[in-house]
Design an enzyme around this catalytic site. Structure first.
Site, short mmCIF file in Angstrom:
data_model
loop_
_atom_site.label_atom_id
_atom_site.label_comp_id
_atom_site.label_asym_id
_atom_site.label_seq_id
_atom_site.Cartn_x
_atom_site.Cartn_y
_atom_site.Cartn_z
N LYS A 201 42.88 -4.06 -9.59
CA LYS A 201 42.84 -2.60 -9.86
C LYS A 201 44.38 -2.21 -10.22
O LYS A 201 45.33 -2.54 -9.40
CB LYS A 201 42.04 -1.71 -8.83
CG LYS A 201 42.28 -0.23 -9.32
CD LYS A 201 41.73 0.43 -8.27
CE LYS A 201 41.72 1.92 -8.61
NZ LYS A 201 41.05 2.99 -7.66
N LYS A 254 39.64 -3.38 -13.14
CA LYS A 254 39.81 -1.99 -13.64
C LYS A 254 41.45 -1.82 -14.01
O LYS A 254 42.42 -2.20 -13.40
CB LYS A 254 39.33 -1.12 -12.52
CG LYS A 254 39.26 0.35 -12.82
CD LYS A 254 38.97 1.16 -11.64
CE LYS A 254 38.90 2.67 -11.88
NZ LYS A 254 38.60 3.69 -10.98
ZN LIG Z 1 41.91 5.64 -3.79
#
Ligand SMILES: [Zn+2]
Length: 334
Positions: A201, A254
């Protein structure tokens, strides 16, 4: 007009593009409602459908409205939703995050009662529940504490499991989060509950609209000490390797569209692991804004974007376009 020169080509790729039937026959990648995971923002109250200005078509939903929404998703063939909670009160720890009657725990029970076969995935992080908006506990200087946060993450995951969640998805990029959650779930008897790790992420500007939606912007500082530098892909392999070693059942990348190379890298490195990609709020907002201005054909751009995730190697796509896309695919209007 000069006579056409004869080239005697033996290879003519256009032969296979002549008709819709031929093109369908040689199509390498397919898109299906079964690929989608639909994100929902759950808030307290009844009959609440609070639109999110930067995400047209998406709203914060009270539990009763979320039930209406998931019935529609299930009817369209979407197999799973992922839930984000907006608590009634925020505090330094985020106590509602693991409260038996917390907003997410209520939503899980209501959704599983209304549509038992729909898979309920829950986001596991602190940022929406803490008054400081950070993804972990803080020390006095405001630094995000890693190991102290892990026990809280395990408590949240156990609480979601107890409410009936089918998959937990830790998103905070704490070191060791998957291992801590796995150990906590196993000790509590949830050995069969899978973990979908937000393994890779990035600290991305594309999360802007989500922070409006989930009311989860940090009150000071940023998330660059735990989320990844957008410049790095070798480090993505390291993050994913650690999560696999700690017991992650699914991996996730992501955001999505600016990181398709990362999706491909993980696909190739971990062919045995289901791979999800999060088509984030900023990606959604860009398409919706351009479409609203008449600058892009929304349906075609959305379906092409979602297909791109599949082509890059994703198995599953978390997307705010899920309902629309499922409807379009169902109508065979590709
Ligand atoms: Zn968070």
């Amino acid at each position: 007009m000069t006579p056409t020169k004869q080239y005697n080509l033996t290879m003519r790729p256009r032969r296979l593009r002549q008709t819709p039937q031929l093109r369908a026959m040689v199509r390498e990648t397919s898109l299906d409602a079964a690929d989608f995971i639909y994100p929902l923002f759950i808030t307290h109250g009844e009959n609440v459908r609070q639109p999110i200005a930067s995400m047209p078509g998406i709203a914060q939903l009270s539990v009763d409205e979320a039930v209406v929404e998931v019935k529609e998703a299930a009817a369209l063939g979407i197999p799973a939703v992922i839930l984000f909670g907006i608590p009634a009160h925020k505090d330094p720890i985020g106590l509602e995050n693991f409260a038996p009657d917390g907003i997410i725990q209520q939503a899980i029970r209501a959704i599983k009662t209304a549509v038992p076969h729909l898979l309920v995935i829950t986001d596991v992080c602190l940022c929406e529940y803490t008054d400081h908006g950070h993804c972990g506990l803080l020390d006095e200087a405001g630094n995000v504490l890693n190991d102290e946060t892990l026990a809280v993450l395990a408590d949240i995951a156990i609480s979601h499991a107890a409410a009936g969640a089918n998959i937990v998805a830790p998103s905070g990029m704490m070191d060791g989060m998957v291992g801590a959650i796995r150990a906590g779930l196993d000790d509590a008897g949830y050995t069969q509950l899978p973990i979908m790790s937000y393994a890779v992420k990035y600290a991305s500007a594309f999360y802007g609209p989500f922070r409006d939606a989930a009311d989860g912007a940090p009150k000071f500082g940023d998330r660059k000490t735990h989320q990844m530098d957008p410049a790095n892909v070798r480090e993505a392999l390291r993050e994913a390797q650690l999560d696999v070693a700690e017991g992650a059942d699914f991996l996730m990348v992501k955001p999505g569209l600016p990181y398709l190379d990362v999706v491909r890298t993980l696909r190739d490195a971990f062919p045995e692991r289901p791979l999800a990609v999060y088509n984030v709020s900023g990606e959604y907002a860009m398409i919706k804004a351009a479409a609203a201005n008449g600058w892009l054909d929304e349906k075609r751009v959305v379906l092409e974007s979602l297909l791109g995730f599949k082509r890059a190697g994703a198995d599953l796509i978390i997307t705010y376009h899920a309902l629309d896309a499922a409807q379009w695919l169902g109508n065979n209007e590709q």
